[in-house]
Design a protein around this motif. Sequence first.
Motif, PDB file in Angstrom:
ATOM      1  N   LYS A   1       0.822  -1.207   0.000  1.00  0.00           N
ATOM      2  CA  LYS A   1       0.000   0.000   0.000  1.00  0.00           C
ATOM      3  C   LYS A   1       0.860   1.262   0.000  1.00  0.00           C
ATOM      4  O   LYS A   1       1.810   1.383   0.776  1.00  0.00           O
ATOM      5  CB  LYS A   1      -0.945  -0.007   1.207  1.00  0.00           C
ATOM      6  N   VAL A   2       0.464   2.213  -0.869  1.00  0.00           N
ATOM      7  CA  VAL A   2       1.145   3.501  -0.982  1.00  0.00           C
ATOM      8  C   VAL A   2       0.100   4.612  -1.006  1.00  0.00           C
ATOM      9  O   VAL A   2      -0.878   4.534  -1.761  1.00  0.00           O
ATOM     10  CB  VAL A   2       2.002   3.589  -2.266  1.00  0.00           C
ATOM     11  N   VAL A   3       0.299   5.644  -0.192  1.00  0.00           N
ATOM     12  CA  VAL A   3      -0.577   6.821  -0.187  1.00  0.00           C
ATOM     13  C   VAL A   3       0.166   7.984  -0.828  1.00  0.00           C
ATOM     14  O   VAL A   3       1.326   8.254  -0.480  1.00  0.00           O
ATOM     15  CB  VAL A   3      -0.985   7.218   1.251  1.00  0.00           C
TER      16      VAL A   3
ATOM     17  N   THR B   1      -3.794  15.650   8.798  1.00  0.00           N
ATOM     18  CA  THR B   1      -3.367  14.324   9.255  1.00  0.00           C
ATOM     19  C   THR B   1      -4.554  13.498   9.728  1.00  0.00           C
ATOM     20  O   THR B   1      -4.616  12.290   9.465  1.00  0.00           O
ATOM     21  CB  THR B   1      -2.323  14.434  10.378  1.00  0.00           C
ATOM     22  N   VAL B   2      -5.498  14.135  10.391  1.00  0.00           N
ATOM     23  CA  VAL B   2      -6.689  13.402  10.834  1.00  0.00           C
ATOM     24  C   VAL B   2      -7.535  12.987   9.632  1.00  0.00           C
ATOM     25  O   VAL B   2      -8.120  11.897   9.620  1.00  0.00           O
ATOM     26  CB  VAL B   2      -7.505  14.245  11.833  1.00  0.00           C
ATOM     27  N   GLN B   3      -7.590  13.825   8.605  1.00  0.00           N
ATOM     28  CA  GLN B   3      -8.311  13.451   7.382  1.00  0.00           C
ATOM     29  C   GLN B   3      -7.755  12.142   6.826  1.00  0.00           C
ATOM     30  O   GLN B   3      -8.518  11.220   6.497  1.00  0.00           O
ATOM     31  CB  GLN B   3      -8.189  14.554   6.324  1.00  0.00           C
ATOM     32  N   LEU B   4      -6.435  12.041   6.718  1.00  0.00           N
ATOM     33  CA  LEU B   4      -5.830  10.820   6.182  1.00  0.00           C
ATOM     34  C   LEU B   4      -6.013   9.641   7.126  1.00  0.00           C
ATOM     35  O   LEU B   4      -6.304   8.523   6.684  1.00  0.00           O
ATOM     36  CB  LEU B   4      -4.343  11.053   5.902  1.00  0.00           C
ATOM     37  N   ALA B   5      -5.861   9.863   8.423  1.00  0.00           N
ATOM     38  CA  ALA B   5      -6.028   8.772   9.387  1.00  0.00           C
ATOM     39  C   ALA B   5      -7.439   8.193   9.316  1.00  0.00           C
ATOM     40  O   ALA B   5      -7.620   6.968   9.337  1.00  0.00           O
ATOM     41  CB  ALA B   5      -5.718   9.262  10.798  1.00  0.00           C
TER      42      ALA B   5
END
Length: 350
Positions: free
Chosen positions: A85-87, A137-141
């Motif tokens: 997995k890659v973001v 960061t919370v959006q991605l988490a």
Amino acid sequence: MVSNPFQCLTLSLLIIPPLLITTYLLAAFPHPPEAVYVHKSLASLPPDAKSWSIYPEDFYPGGGYVSLPFGRMRYWLMGPEKGQKVVLIHGLSIPAMIWKDVAPQLASQGYRVLVYDLYGRGYSDAPQTTYDANLYTVQLALLMQYLRWEKAIIAGVSMGGGIATAFTAQFPHLVDDKVVLIACAGLMEASDISRTAKFMSSPLVQTLTSSAPARKYLQRLIMKNSTAALAASAAPADKKESIVTEIVRLQSAHLTGYNAALSSSMRDGPIRGQAPSFSSDGFNDRAVLVIHGTKDNTVNPRYGSLILTLLPPTTRDRSRLITLEGAGHDLTISHGDDVTQAMLEFLKKK
């Protein structure tokens, strides 16, 4: 002791009002917090809007929406489901289309690739709030939680690099053993930002530019200067860059929350102040690839080497800096093949 009635009255008038005000302020119960107002994304525009031809919802395969506490957001998944997995995190002003020459190639090499639009850009809503590192960061988490991804390699370009850095520091358990930072912001100083950019990002100016008359003017200007949309896959590099410029103009003209999102990101976002994140324990025992152009006029090339010096010793020895001679800031557009090749070599290395 005060014996004069007049003096007593005067003294009472001086003491009692402040005392009552102080008592009220101490005892008053706050009003309930107001709900965050959310501005709509490109998805709200009519089907004949030019943005649909330049940057449609199905720009990548595997698209989907998820509703999070600060609005609905758009993401895409590519590559085999069982691939590593890659973001990929885009930067300040251009949505996920900036990864067009990178994401599909990574997917074709067996990686499971996640790209998405940050709040306030593209097909993700724009909450009326402060666009700081925590918001991103919370959006991605939350997105990774929704997708049930336990961890992933994190890569970011420009401000996306600053987000990747803050994310690694805050959520190290969600980050695999490699991080890729391309033309990475995060260490910029106020002196690196032009006076014009500072002026344009001020709250007063953004209120004016986001007003209905200003947006109507921009919309007419875009229609007047509009040219037929070109297919990015068949366009030479300079045409691709013109398309990218066009999507920035379209967002500014049609999305009421876009300019405010950019200006708040300039003032409050992770383009600055991330030195503690680079040095944090979150980077321990990870490998970091830094890619920077020697002619980057947005994020000074000196920050590329500075990042390596800030990393923990256990990470510094496993990390490297690649400089692309003569390259500017938007590396994933101007040097997409070089970036992809560098990433593939780095990701495959044990």
